[in-house]
Write an enzyme that holds these catalytic residues in place. Structure first.
Site, PDB file in Angstrom:
ATOM      1  N   LYS A  50     -49.724  36.998  19.478  1.00  0.00           N
ATOM      2  CA  LYS A  50     -50.688  36.771  18.537  1.00  0.00           C
ATOM      3  C   LYS A  50     -51.852  37.254  18.698  1.00  0.00           C
ATOM      4  O   LYS A  50     -52.768  37.456  17.760  1.00  0.00           O
ATOM      5  CB  LYS A  50     -50.586  35.242  18.280  1.00  0.00           C
ATOM      6  CG  LYS A  50     -49.328  34.729  17.725  1.00  0.00           C
ATOM      7  CD  LYS A  50     -49.324  33.278  17.192  1.00  0.00           C
ATOM      8  CE  LYS A  50     -47.951  33.108  16.507  1.00  0.00           C
ATOM      9  NZ  LYS A  50     -46.806  32.906  17.338  1.00  0.00           N
TER      10      LYS A  50
HETATM   11  C1  PLP Z   1     -45.378  33.155  16.790  1.00  0.00           C
HETATM   12  C2  PLP Z   1     -44.521  33.374  17.973  1.00  0.00           C
HETATM   13  C3  PLP Z   1     -43.357  33.958  17.374  1.00  0.00           C
HETATM   14  C4  PLP Z   1     -42.760  34.067  15.983  1.00  0.00           C
HETATM   15  O1  PLP Z   1     -43.542  34.909  15.167  1.00  0.00           O
HETATM   16  P1  PLP Z   1     -43.397  34.939  13.679  1.00  0.00           P
HETATM   17  O2  PLP Z   1     -44.656  35.917  13.204  1.00  0.00           O
HETATM   18  O3  PLP Z   1     -43.724  33.518  13.433  1.00  0.00           O
HETATM   19  O4  PLP Z   1     -42.105  35.140  13.320  1.00  0.00           O
HETATM   20  C5  PLP Z   1     -42.445  34.391  18.538  1.00  0.00           C
HETATM   21  N1  PLP Z   1     -42.623  34.291  19.907  1.00  0.00           N
HETATM   22  C6  PLP Z   1     -44.008  33.897  20.433  1.00  0.00           C
HETATM   23  C7  PLP Z   1     -44.188  33.979  21.592  1.00  0.00           C
HETATM   24  C8  PLP Z   1     -44.712  33.269  19.252  1.00  0.00           C
HETATM   25  O5  PLP Z   1     -46.039  32.868  19.746  1.00  0.00           O
END
Ligand code: PLP
Length: 459
Positions: free
Chosen positions: A108
């Protein structure tokens, strides 16, 4: 590039307004008015660094002067602790794309570092200010806080459920002591936090008065930032392996990450297929296998950032899937709101989408995959990444390499890693964090308490 709403009842707007708006006023999600077709440029893009490719991609979707865009990209990725920003490593049959070298060790950061710089650039130009209100159960909150810490025009109010966030994740938020960061531990569940957030955003007078903004994954800039690593990795592997096309395995919660892969494919990147992987919260896997999108209850797993039932970005995909028909999309969303279930019929003899295959990794399978990769290849996967690697196994293909997205560093999830391998996963960014000074206020599970706090502390 102009932006439109999936629901078709919001006027067109430019990139900056689309970013500041977040959710469209008609309740839809902002999307680019057209998807640029860049297949012919892929060859020329194959030798670009991550930042240079980001520049080429962002240019297509934004209207910043070149100098500003270069600076935005530079600033967004200096906090990454690997010279390649998103390195590829090999673990057995898979290429692992490590997206976790940012300040909070989750993918993220790639989007939230960029979004924070965008906000600042736009606020400077407009001489504005922004108070971000968010609710988190872990990764999003810390990535957003680390993105905006110390910025003069932005304050962030991040709610988390008191005592219900994993210790490390809570500390990644509360040990940020910058004066513009306000951690609010709400005496309730994550759902209570989300309900409070929604309630506050619905009060348009309050929202305007305090220039409240959101950083959740419906913001188009988050999807845009993620398109870059799909193109970058696909071009690198195509070249190094001498293949025509590659595949990606994507652990999925809100459909934000995989949606970026879908845009990359539509733009002409050499990607044949996306493998969508969920944990037991499998609403999306069920949709791509059956055509029915039907919400269930949330189950707690070892991959908590994917413990989601209703995927906030799915509406964007659905809009394209129904032939870019705003009315049909609106009807489906209404139907889903009322009955919690909708169905899209596959074409005769086809699946829902020939370019997306889907599967589920249970907790037991996730832990077994972590153990297997550790024992066989000496590589430790985090539990989210492991869900993708597990599902990838169901789609073997010798001709098209599989790139598995590694969405978090394993040290963020020490309990699962210990359970699977007996090892202690560590990272120096997390060392000492449990004993570091922290700042957080505890508030009653009550919208009035949160409103009052914002009223007093907003910039
Ligand atoms: C947010 C997240 C996901 C999922 O991503 P999306 O965009 O919500 O599908 C997967 N792995 C981690 C570690 C995350 O923080």
């Amino acid at each position: 590039m102009q932006y439109i709403s999936t629901r078709g009842e919001t006027g067109r707007m430019g990139f900056r307004d689309a970013v500041m708006t977040g959710l469209a006023p008609d309740g839809g999600l902002m999307i680019p008015a057209r998807i640029p077709a860049e297949k012919d440029r892929m060859k020329a893009w194959a030798d670009l660094s991550y930042r240079d490719l980001a520049f080429e991609v962002f240019r297509l979707f934004t209207d910043f002067p070149d100098g500003d865009l270069h600076a935005l990209i530079h600033d967004s990725y200096t906090g990454f602790r690997h010279p390649e920003i998103v390195p590829l490593v090999r673990a057995g049959p898979n290429h692992i794309l490590e997206l976790f070298h940012g300040p909070t060790l989750a993918f993220k950061d790639i989007a939230l570092q960029f979004l924070s710089n965008l906000f600042e650039n736009i606020l400077e130009e407009r001489e504005g200010r922004l108070n971000i209100l968010g609710a988190t159960s872990g990764d999003t909150g810390s990535a957003a806080i680390h993105g905006v810490r110390g910025r003069s025009r932005i304050r962030i109010f991040m709610m988390h459920p008191h005592g219900r966030v994993a210790a490390l994740q809570e500390r990644q938020m509360t040990t940020v002591l910058d004066g513009n960061v306000f951690n609010l531990a709400v005496e309730g569940t994550f759902d209570d936090c989300q309900r409070i957030m929604k309630g506050i955003f619905e009060d348009l007078t309050f929202k305007d008065q305090h220039a409240l903004g959101a950083v959740n994954s419906v913001n188009w800039a988050r999807v845009l930032a993620q398109i870059v690593y799909y193109i970058h990795a696909a071009l690198r592997i195509r070249k190094s392996e001498g293949v025509d096309r590659v595949r990606f395995a994507v652990p999925t919660g809100n459909f934000g990450d995989i949606l970026a892969g879908w845009y990359a494919m539509r733009m002409g990147a050499p990607i044949s297929r996306l493998v969508l992987a969920t944990n037991e919260n499998d609403i999306l896997a069920r949709f791509f296998n059956s055509g029915t999108y039907c919400a269930g209850g949330v189950i707690k797993t070892v991959s908590p950032s994917m413990d989601i039932q209703v995927a906030s970005n799915f509406e964007r995909y659905l809009y394209y899937r129904v032939g870019e028909d705003h009315d049909r999309l609106r009807n489906l969303m209404d139907e889903f709101r009322i009955s919690k279930s909708i169905t899209v019929e596959p074409k005769e003899g086809e699946t829902v989408d020939p370019s997306i295959v889907a599967g589920v990794g249970t907790t037991e399978q996730t832990l077994a995959t972590i153990r297997e990769n550790y024992e066989n290849y000496g590589y430790i996967l985090d539990p989210h990444t492991a869900v993708g690697v597990h599902v990838a196994k169901s789609f073997p293909d010798d001709n098209e390499p599989m790139i598995c997205l590694a969405t978090a560093h394993p040290a963020k999830f020490p309990d699962a890693i210990r359970q699977a391998t007996g090892e202690t996963a560590t990272h120096d960014l997390l060392e000492g964090i449990l004993n570091a000074p922290a700042r957080c206020v505890t508030l009653a599970n009550d919208i009035k308490a949160v409103r009052k706090y914002i009223d007093t502390h907003a910039g």
